[in-house]
Design a protein around this motif. Structure first.
Motif, PDB file in Angstrom:
ATOM      1  N   ALA A  95       1.155  -1.099   0.159  1.00 14.41           N
ATOM      2  CA  ALA A  95       0.048  -0.159  -0.023  1.00 14.41           C
ATOM      3  C   ALA A  95       1.244   1.538  -0.213  1.00 14.41           C
ATOM      4  CB  ALA A  95      -0.915  -0.103   0.869  1.00 14.41           C
ATOM      5  N   ALA A  96       1.863   1.312   0.121  1.00 17.13           N
ATOM      6  CA  ALA A  96       2.997   2.246   0.968  1.00 17.13           C
ATOM      7  C   ALA A  96       3.738   3.430  -0.662  1.00 17.13           C
ATOM      8  CB  ALA A  96       3.550   2.590   1.912  1.00 17.13           C
ATOM      9  N   TYR A  97       3.590   1.455  -1.290  1.00 24.35           N
ATOM     10  CA  TYR A  97       4.242   1.768  -2.702  1.00 24.35           C
ATOM     11  C   TYR A  97       3.254   2.362  -3.359  1.00 24.35           C
ATOM     12  CZ  TYR A  97       6.989   0.360  -6.647  1.00 24.35           C
ATOM     13  OH  TYR A  97       7.613   0.201  -8.622  1.00 24.35           O
ATOM     14  N   LEU A  98       2.699   1.748  -3.283  1.00 29.64           N
ATOM     15  CA  LEU A  98       1.170   2.123  -4.795  1.00 29.64           C
ATOM     16  C   LEU A  98       1.352   3.753  -4.013  1.00 29.64           C
ATOM     17  CD1 LEU A  98      -0.896  -0.967  -4.940  1.00 29.64           C
ATOM     18  CD2 LEU A  98       1.022   0.094  -6.317  1.00 29.64           C
ATOM     19  N   CYS A  99       1.486   3.797  -2.713  1.00 31.04           N
ATOM     20  CA  CYS A  99       0.809   5.510  -2.434  1.00 31.04           C
ATOM     21  C   CYS A  99       1.565   5.997  -2.736  1.00 31.04           C
ATOM     22  CB  CYS A  99       0.351   4.983  -1.319  1.00 31.04           C
ATOM     23  SG  CYS A  99      -1.310   5.168  -0.201  1.00 31.04           S
ATOM     24  N   LEU A 100       3.082   5.639  -2.836  1.00 31.72           N
ATOM     25  CA  LEU A 100       4.612   6.806  -3.957  1.00 31.72           C
ATOM     26  C   LEU A 100       4.206   6.968  -5.155  1.00 31.72           C
ATOM     27  CD1 LEU A 100       7.078   8.139  -2.488  1.00 31.72           C
ATOM     28  CD2 LEU A 100       7.942   5.764  -2.963  1.00 31.72           C
ATOM     29  N   ILE A 101       3.894   5.766  -5.542  1.00 33.06           N
ATOM     30  CA  ILE A 101       3.854   6.161  -6.774  1.00 33.06           C
ATOM     31  C   ILE A 101       2.993   6.680  -7.524  1.00 33.06           C
ATOM     32  CG2 ILE A 101       3.394   4.098  -9.312  1.00 33.06           C
ATOM     33  CD1 ILE A 101       6.448   4.300  -7.858  1.00 33.06           C
ATOM     34  N   SER A 102       1.388   6.551  -6.553  1.00 35.24           N
ATOM     35  CA  SER A 102       0.697   7.453  -7.452  1.00 35.24           C
ATOM     36  C   SER A 102       1.132   8.455  -7.097  1.00 35.24           C
ATOM     37  CB  SER A 102      -0.927   6.884  -6.564  1.00 35.24           C
ATOM     38  OG  SER A 102      -0.936   7.218  -5.144  1.00 35.24           O
ATOM     39  N   LEU A 103       1.828   9.376  -5.774  1.00 37.33           N
ATOM     40  CA  LEU A 103       2.178  10.435  -6.138  1.00 37.33           C
ATOM     41  C   LEU A 103       2.989  10.964  -6.519  1.00 37.33           C
ATOM     42  CD1 LEU A 103       2.061  13.242  -3.198  1.00 37.33           C
ATOM     43  CD2 LEU A 103       4.630  11.248  -2.770  1.00 37.33           C
ATOM     44  N   ILE A 104       3.994  10.241  -7.346  1.00 40.42           N
ATOM     45  CA  ILE A 104       4.784  10.711  -8.280  1.00 40.42           C
ATOM     46  C   ILE A 104       4.210  10.849  -9.195  1.00 40.42           C
ATOM     47  CG2 ILE A 104       6.413   9.638  -9.616  1.00 40.42           C
ATOM     48  CD1 ILE A 104       7.914   8.168  -7.387  1.00 40.42           C
ATOM     49  N   PHE A 105       3.540   9.768  -9.749  1.00 45.45           N
ATOM     50  CA  PHE A 105       2.526   9.998 -10.809  1.00 45.45           C
ATOM     51  C   PHE A 105       1.473  11.714 -11.076  1.00 45.45           C
ATOM     52  CE2 PHE A 105       3.233   6.471 -12.412  1.00 45.45           C
ATOM     53  CZ  PHE A 105       3.504   5.874 -13.526  1.00 45.45           C
ATOM     54  N   VAL A 106       1.281  12.191 -10.018  1.00 43.08           N
ATOM     55  CA  VAL A 106       0.105  13.316  -9.618  1.00 43.08           C
ATOM     56  C   VAL A 106       1.596  14.707  -9.561  1.00 43.08           C
ATOM     57  CG1 VAL A 106      -1.428  14.725  -8.219  1.00 43.08           C
ATOM     58  CG2 VAL A 106      -1.019  12.149  -8.231  1.00 43.08           C
ATOM     59  N   VAL A 107       2.342  14.611  -8.949  1.00 50.12           N
ATOM     60  CA  VAL A 107       3.241  15.272  -8.845  1.00 50.12           C
ATOM     61  C   VAL A 107       4.035  15.261 -10.043  1.00 50.12           C
ATOM     62  CG1 VAL A 107       6.155  15.757  -8.524  1.00 50.12           C
ATOM     63  CG2 VAL A 107       4.470  15.339  -6.897  1.00 50.12           C
TER      64      VAL A 107
END
Length: 131
Positions: A95-107
Motif C-alpha cells: 500500500a505504501a509503495y502504490l501510494c508513493l508511485i501514485s503521488l509521483i504520477f500526480v506530481v
C-alpha cells in the motif's frame, strides 16, 4: 530510455515539420525574421505541447517499469521491495509503495500542467481573464 528518447525526437521532428507549414510561419519569413528566431521563438513553442505530454507519460512509464529492471538485474530498490512484499503478502508495504508511485504520477502531471502554462500563451490569457 534510449527508445523513449527516440520516440520524443521523432515527435519533435514531425511536429516541427507540421508547424513550419502553417501560415504564421510563412508570414514571419515574409517579414524577414531570421530563421533561427522563427525556429526557436515561434515554431518550437507550438511544438512543445505534445512533446511535454509524451515526455511526462514516458517518465511515468520509466518509474512504473523500474520494477521489471530491478527484478531482472536483482538491484536493491523500491521495485525489488515491492516484489518481495507481494511474495510475502506484506499489505502495508504494498500500500505504501502504490501510494508513493501514485503521488509521483500526480506530481509529474502537475509539472506537465505547469509547463503547459509556461509554454502556451493562450493558457496565460485564460488564467488572467478568470481572475
Amino acid at each position: 530510455a534510449i527508445f523513449q528518447i527516440a520516440l520524443v525526437m521523432r515527435l519533435v521532428r514531425s511536429e516541427m515539420l507540421e508547424v513550419m507549414r502553417t501560415d504564421y510561419i510563412r508570414f514571419a519569413r515574409a517579414r524577414g525574421i531570421p530563421k533561427r528566431k522563427i525556429f526557436f521563438r515561434h515554431a518550437l513553442k507550438n511544438t512543445l505541447l505534445p512533446v511535454i505530454t509524451i515526455t511526462g507519460l514516458q517518465i511515468g512509464g520509466i518509474i512504473a517499469f523500474s520494477i521489471v529492471t530491478e527484478t531482472v538485474f536483482q538491484w536493491p530498490g523500491m521495485g525489488l521491495l515491492f516484489i518481495q512484499a507481494v511474495q510475502f503478502a506484506d499489505i502495508p508495504v504494498m500500500a505504501a509503495y502504490l501510494c508513493l508511485i501514485s503521488l509521483i504520477f500526480v506530481v509529474i502531471n502537475l509539472i506537465v500542467d505547469l509547463l503547459y502554462l509556461a509554454v502556451d500563451p493562450r493558457l496565460k490569457s485564460d488564467a488572467a481573464s478568470k481572475e
